[in-house]
Design an enzyme around this catalytic site. Structure first.
Site, PDB file in Angstrom:
ATOM      1  N   TYR A 164     -21.288  44.533 101.841  1.00  0.00           N
ATOM      2  CA  TYR A 164     -20.851  45.834 101.383  1.00  0.00           C
ATOM      3  C   TYR A 164     -21.074  46.868 102.402  1.00  0.00           C
ATOM      4  O   TYR A 164     -20.388  47.341 102.917  1.00  0.00           O
ATOM      5  CB  TYR A 164     -21.808  46.195 100.167  1.00  0.00           C
ATOM      6  CG  TYR A 164     -20.888  46.695  98.931  1.00  0.00           C
ATOM      7  CD1 TYR A 164     -21.630  46.978  97.843  1.00  0.00           C
ATOM      8  CD2 TYR A 164     -19.688  46.802  98.920  1.00  0.00           C
ATOM      9  CE1 TYR A 164     -21.001  47.419  96.695  1.00  0.00           C
ATOM     10  CE2 TYR A 164     -19.048  47.247  98.024  1.00  0.00           C
ATOM     11  CZ  TYR A 164     -19.679  47.550  96.872  1.00  0.00           C
ATOM     12  OH  TYR A 164     -18.823  48.100  95.622  1.00  0.00           O
ATOM     13  N   GLU A 171     -14.522  50.191 107.398  1.00  0.00           N
ATOM     14  CA  GLU A 171     -13.718  51.105 106.910  1.00  0.00           C
ATOM     15  C   GLU A 171     -13.832  52.543 107.598  1.00  0.00           C
ATOM     16  O   GLU A 171     -13.079  53.090 108.188  1.00  0.00           O
ATOM     17  CB  GLU A 171     -13.890  51.335 105.351  1.00  0.00           C
ATOM     18  CG  GLU A 171     -13.333  49.987 104.588  1.00  0.00           C
ATOM     19  CD  GLU A 171     -13.882  50.119 103.329  1.00  0.00           C
ATOM     20  OE1 GLU A 171     -14.005  51.160 102.658  1.00  0.00           O
ATOM     21  OE2 GLU A 171     -13.890  48.920 102.637  1.00  0.00           O
TER      22      GLU A 171
END
Lengths: 242, 386
Positions: A164, A171
């Site tokens: 995660y 991103e």
């Protein structure tokens, strides 16, 4: 009245039968869906590995896998539908936010801003997504088939702790790299004056998106942590009984 | 036994039960024997518990006292007495022990008592429940009707700072009113500096400002003079969220309407005039509905009768919908959207419509549930549609 009572029980049986068939159809569809998605992401993983082994560089890798990635990631929109009609017991909002952020990255960042496709951060988040999705979909598949190997369960509830944050870093770095190109080209933006009396600046929108990771990411992360605790806690109780 | 009930004065049972504490309250000595007899009959756990209490008194545990009225129970001196223990729902530590609680006292009374021991937790801020994870008890629940023995345990949770409804609405509405005006007069640092404190050349911009301001002034007026709110409150966090929404959206739409590069509506004066008529009619309708809801005899949220159309033509919408006030509200904002031809205004209208539909559906369901003769023709917010 006797006939009335009989009708009642017949109706009950019919609704029970309907429920059972609906349940069976839902399970069949979900099993097919999860197997298909596992296969799709496996294909992606293999394609990426092959490209890197053959070419020795990550340049051009994204372009190679772009179509497959877009197809399978967009297909994941169906999961929101599954939650909405109730055949999967997860919150629509949580699933919606997760799927939307993925769609946004794939279509509105990497797809439209060609210049950043060779960035390392793109490879980072694509690799992270692949590992996460293969684990997740195989977990669902085995769950539906009632035959869950322990290592899949372990992977599902432990890998995310590393994946995660890495995915988020990938991103954010990608969006950050895209900013100068967005500013220069003025893409997806609407300026005043126009007859709708509204303006939209994609550059500032991206900055807001990056800032929104700050409140949203911890919430999703702790949601997964809570699920993990619930699953592992359940296991401990069972062991004690035995 | 005396036929008259001994006068139990507002002192804790401590002075009765604790036979060891002699000379504690000398004026009750003559009552002690009979009172002791009563207490031992009705509160078997009393002495043990109160000895512990006596010991704890040194540890400064707070003990609440209930002011009792004279107990002239028609059945004689056999008054059932409750004890209430209040624990923190997370740490389970005892926060308060109330002895001698009357069985027909309400949860609200208990909250007032608890407030006396902990002044910072006013009753609106307290949530008391029978189970740490259960539902909160209502203020009008009566102690003896709850599924507890004579010794009740309640779990307390702090709901955080609360604001009364009137205050909430005043704060929520004054923001958009003032923020819009700031954009209208074009205070510095919003637009290009050469436009500071100038006025727009378009008539529709002035009209929009008048309409928007009228809308919020009317709402403030209604909050102060028309609406009757229950004693309910709203937590501070929710108020901040609501204010952020109303104030933020007002700033966003005011920015575009008062922008130097604003484009007036495509169909010119006709569009503006028709939109203005819609706006005015809907505002009048909204006010009429609020007035008619005000005339219903309601006690808090329970009303004896559902609202019905009256002589006022605006209230005839009650034939078709349960919540015409929301219908008119959406109508007024639709009018403003058409008048300004501005997407942010349309978006605000849309989001408001979604929220009000949810509220209207809830209200419609409640009406249908509470009144068996509720008219079938009525929908919740849009006639024949929703």
């Amino acid at each position: 009245m006797a006939s009335g009572e009989e009708d009642g029980t017949v109706e009950e049986k019919e609704t029970n039968n309907k429920k059972r068939t609906k349940g069976a159809i839902a399970t069949a569809w979900l099993t097919f869906y999860n197997i298909a998605m596992t296969a799709g992401w496996l294909v992606l993983a293999v394609a990426m590995a092959r490209y890197y082994l053959q070419k020795g560089t990550h340049k051009g890798l994204y372009k190679n896998i772009a179509r497959t990635l877009k197809f399978f990631q967009t297909f994941a929109l169906l999961e929101v539908g599954h939650c909405a009609i109730g055949i999967v017991r997860t919150s629509v909002i949580v699933t919606g936010v997760q799927v939307c952020s993925r769609i946004f990255m794939v279509w509105f960042i990497t797809n439209s801003i060609r210049q950043i496709q060779n960035e390392e951060s793109v490879i980072l988040f694509v690799v992270v997504w692949t590992i996460t999705e293969i684990t997740r979909y195989s977990f669902y598949t085995f769950n539906l088939l009632n035959h869950l190997p322990y290592f899949i369960k372990w992977a599902r509830y432990n890998l995310f702790i590393v994946m995660y944050p890495l995915g988020v870093i990938g991103e954010l770095l990608t969006i950050h790299a895209a900013l100068p190109y967005v500013r220069r080209s003025g893409m997806y933006s609407l300026r005043l004056p126009n007859k709708y009396n509204v303006s939209f600046d994609y550059y500032y929108f991206l900055i807001i998106v990056m800032l929104s990771y700050i409140p949203l990411f911890p919430q999703l992360f702790f949601h997964m942590l809570r699920q993990r605790r619930r699953v592992l806690h359940g296991e401990i109780v069972v062991e004690k009984d035995e | 036994m005396a036929t008259q009930c001994p006068r139990l004065s507002p002192t804790p049972v401590l002075s009765y039960c604790d036979s060891g504490a002699s000379g504690n309250k000398s004026d009750h000595h003559q009552n002690t024997n009979s009172a002791l007899h009563i207490s031992q009959r009705w509160m078997p756990q009393c002495s043990g518990r109160l000895l512990a209490l006596h010991a704890n008194a040194g540890a400064q545990k707070k003990v609440g006292r209930l002011e009792r009225t004279a107990a002239t129970d028609p059945a004689g001196f056999m008054t059932l007495i409750f004890q209430v223990e209040i624990l923190d729902s997370k740490t389970k530590e005892q926060l308060c022990f109330l002895d001698k609680v009357e069985p027909h006292s309400s949860v609200g009374d208990i909250k007032s008592l608890f407030h006396k021991s902990y002044p910072k937790w006013y009753p609106a801020r307290q949530s008391l429940r029978l189970d740490p994870k259960g539902k909160a008890l209502r203020d009008d629940d009566v102690l003896q009707n709850l599924p507890v023995g004579t010794s009740a345990i309640l779990y307390f949770r702090d709901l955080g700072p609360q604001l009364g409804w009137t205050m909430v609405f005043l704060v929520e509405y004054i923001g958009p009113l003032l923020i819009y005006l700031l954009f209208y007069i074009r205070v510095p640092y919003i637009y290009n500096h050469k436009y500071t404190f100038t006025s727009s050349s378009h008539q529709v911009v002035n009209l929009a400002c008048a309409c928007h301001s009228f809308h919020y002034i009317k709402r403030l007026f209604e909050t102060i003079f028309v609406h009757r709110f229950s004693n309910g409150t709203m937590p501070l966090r929710a108020i901040l969220k609501n204010c952020a929404y109303y104030w933020g959206f007002a700033a966003w739409l005011a920015y575009y309407i008062n922008h130097p590069l604003y484009t007036p509506p495509s169909y010119g004066e006709t569009q503006v005039n028709y939109a203005l008529i819609i706006f005015v009619l809907c505002e009048a309708g909204n006010f009429s509905i609020h007035w008619s809801l005000n005339s219903l005899k309601c006690e808090g949220t329970k009303c004896r009768r559902f609202p019905n159309p009256s002589k006022n033509p605006f209230t005839w919408l009650f034939f078709f919908v349960s919540c015409p006030n929301y219908t008119y509200e959406v109508g007024a904002w639709v009018g403003l959207s058409i008048m300004t031809q501005c997407v942010p205004v349309a978006l605000f209208t849309f989001v408001g419509f979604i929220q009000m539909s949810i509220w209207a559906k809830g209200k419609h369901k409640t009406y249908n549930r509470e009144f068996k003769d509720y008219p079938n023709l009525r929908m919740s917010i849009l006639p024949f549609i929703l």
